[in-house]
Design a protein around this motif. Sequence first.
Motif, mmCIF file in Angstrom:
data_model
loop_
_atom_site.group_PDB
_atom_site.id
_atom_site.type_symbol
_atom_site.label_atom_id
_atom_site.label_comp_id
_atom_site.label_asym_id
_atom_site.label_seq_id
_atom_site.Cartn_x
_atom_site.Cartn_y
_atom_site.Cartn_z
ATOM 1 N N GLU A 48 -4.629 -2.070 11.874
ATOM 2 C CA GLU A 48 -5.010 -3.125 11.112
ATOM 3 C C GLU A 48 -4.420 -4.463 11.613
ATOM 4 N N TYR A 53 -8.046 -2.759 6.205
ATOM 5 C CA TYR A 53 -9.092 -1.911 5.610
ATOM 6 C C TYR A 53 -9.288 -2.563 4.115
ATOM 7 N N LEU A 80 -13.658 4.924 4.968
ATOM 8 C CA LEU A 80 -13.830 3.305 4.451
ATOM 9 C C LEU A 80 -15.294 2.989 4.332
#
Length: 237
Positions: A48, A53, A80
């Motif tokens: 990330e 996310y 996701l």
Amino acid sequence: MTKLSVNINKIATLRNSRGGDVPNVVQFAKDVQRFGGEGVTIHPRPDERHIRYQDAFDLKPEVYTEYNIEGNPIPKFIDLVLKVKPTQVTLVPDAEDAITSNAGWDTIKHKDFLIDVIKEFKQNNIRTSIFVDPIKSQIEGAKETGTDRIELYTEAFAHDYALGNKDGIKPYAECADLANKLGLGINAGHDLSLDNIQFFKENIPGLLEVSIGHALIAESLYLGVENVIQMYLRKLS
């Protein structure tokens, strides 16, 4: 007309560099669409380091154009995408520590894996695309996976074009012809810019969508985001 999807990873990189929420990724995506962009692309990575996310969920209600989520289909990424349900998922074989995408899929070697992943996404009404090098056997392999589209990895073209070698477009044009015959939609991305996008577009039959981030954001530092988006749209029309 070829659609322009703006990759907003670099905006998240800038935000993360100072903490806080400036610039705001969601607001930027809204502005991209207001300025004429026909899609928003994000590429969350496991660490990330740019797009988070949570950003994927926050963007969902605000992206009313094409919403494209790219990434390596590891379990966390698959989960996701199935929760967010974007317009399109683009599968990219990134190593977890890769700075940026640097190769397409070996669609022959990974055929069975791709078939299983693509089937799950399509059962959830998510359009699928897979990142591929401009090699005919890989295009044929992509067809066998059941994907809706391919995304041509354009770094080699951009490198050749910058050196004045326009023949670098040939394998892309040949693969596009093949993809059209096989019934595969064609997307493209990586190192496309205001300098090379019109030439690429003019030589790729059936080009449906380009995803552009790094160059577009860099160009916008000098020319302004709204202006740059309009410049791309004119070159793609």
